[in-house]
Design an enzyme around this catalytic site. Sequence first.
Site, PDB file in Angstrom:
ATOM      1  CB  ALA A  63      -0.820  -0.075   1.203  1.00  8.44           C
ATOM      2  NE  ARG A  64       1.304   6.132  -1.300  1.00 16.19           N
ATOM      3  CZ  ARG A  64       0.927   5.759  -2.673  1.00 16.19           C
ATOM      4  NH1 ARG A  64       1.136   4.429  -2.947  1.00 16.19           N
ATOM      5  NH2 ARG A  64       0.786   6.796  -3.683  1.00 16.19           N
TER       6      ARG A  64
ATOM      7  CD  GLU B 237       8.260   3.873  -2.669  1.00 15.29           C
ATOM      8  OE1 GLU B 237       7.666   4.438  -3.625  1.00 15.29           O
ATOM      9  OE2 GLU B 237       7.719   2.939  -2.061  1.00 15.29           O
TER      10      GLU B 237
ATOM     11  CG  HIS C  95       6.239   1.422  -5.026  1.00 19.78           C
ATOM     12  ND1 HIS C  95       6.194   2.771  -4.598  1.00 19.78           N
ATOM     13  CD2 HIS C  95       4.863   1.288  -5.510  1.00 19.78           C
ATOM     14  CE1 HIS C  95       4.926   3.135  -4.449  1.00 19.78           C
ATOM     15  NE2 HIS C  95       4.117   2.215  -5.309  1.00 19.78           N
TER      16      HIS C  95
ATOM     17  N   GLY D 207       3.800  -2.573  -7.565  1.00 18.05           N
ATOM     18  CA  GLY D 207       2.382  -3.066  -7.693  1.00 18.05           C
ATOM     19  C   GLY D 207       1.523  -2.453  -8.760  1.00 18.05           C
TER      20      GLY D 207
END
Length: 340
Positions: free
Chosen positions: A242-243, A272, A291, A293
């Site tokens: 998610a985060r 990030e 990352h 997704g």
Amino acid sequence: MADTKIVVTDYIEDDLDWEVEQMKERGVGFSHAQLKLEPEDALVEFIGDAEVVIVNMAPMPASVVNRLVKTKLIIRHGIGYDNVDTDACTTQGIRLANVPDYCAQEVAEQAVSLLLCCARRLFESRRILEESSATGIWDFSTLGDIHRMSDQTLGIVGCGRIGSRVYRMTENLFGERIVCDPYMDDRRIAALGLEVEHSLEDVLQAADYVTIHTPLNDRTRYLIDEPQLRMMKKTAFLVNSARGAIVRTEALVKALKEGWIAGVGIDVYETEPPPADLELFDLPGATLSSHLGWCSVEAGWDIRQKIVADIDNYLAGEPPRFTVNTEVEDKLGGKAYRDM
């Protein structure tokens, strides 16, 4: 329309040639740059006189938003919008839009992939393969326990567009699935056939695998911290696609080092890309991805088309498909763009 100016602060596509042609057909001004790492003054200088601003990862704090004197719409390229100050947008009378119906399937697939990697310990398996190949003898002595997934319980924290997909996709993988989402409406509860809604504590204590699918906001920042990690089973795995800031990294590292949990599957990070000295890189229980997704060819074109649809709405004097700060409608007195 000739005087309309639309700008892109930063982008992940190889180029925006398609967007340039689309805006040319519409007769509007269109500019793009890569400013996510530039100082605020450079960002404001580029976007300050734009009516529509499309932002990917460039920070848009109040100190930037408050200087956008002509902007009527900010479109966040993606689902999350934590890099844009929502309150500042509302104060300035700027509609903030996002694209919540983008890449939900891809993120769900990424989460399930991480769950499978953790369950079958695939990253550890690669290390064992290389070590055994070097010695010529299979040695599984350092492999952690592997359990049959159909005997395990999956806990889903957040069951919206993505979490509900994960729920459906894992129907034949796990023996039991439990959900924590205090904001889930009755229609979705009925559609998923849920009979019991669980608290976060229930999920953390009961689940063998926990996967997170909440947005990042003031309520969810560090939702998973040291007390929550200590609630989990020592044999449990935590997955976050998610985060990054929903889980406190320091607490996660401590949990792995001290054996509070068995492992993690992480696709998102507080910073990030994460720094090279991130301790998670060196921990055998950490299954990490970069990352991705959001990533698929189909999703990439999907979001581009949906953002252009929001621009078309703007040009027609209509609001975007999804408005984050719906309270801005009250501030504007229901006025459409053409009336502002």
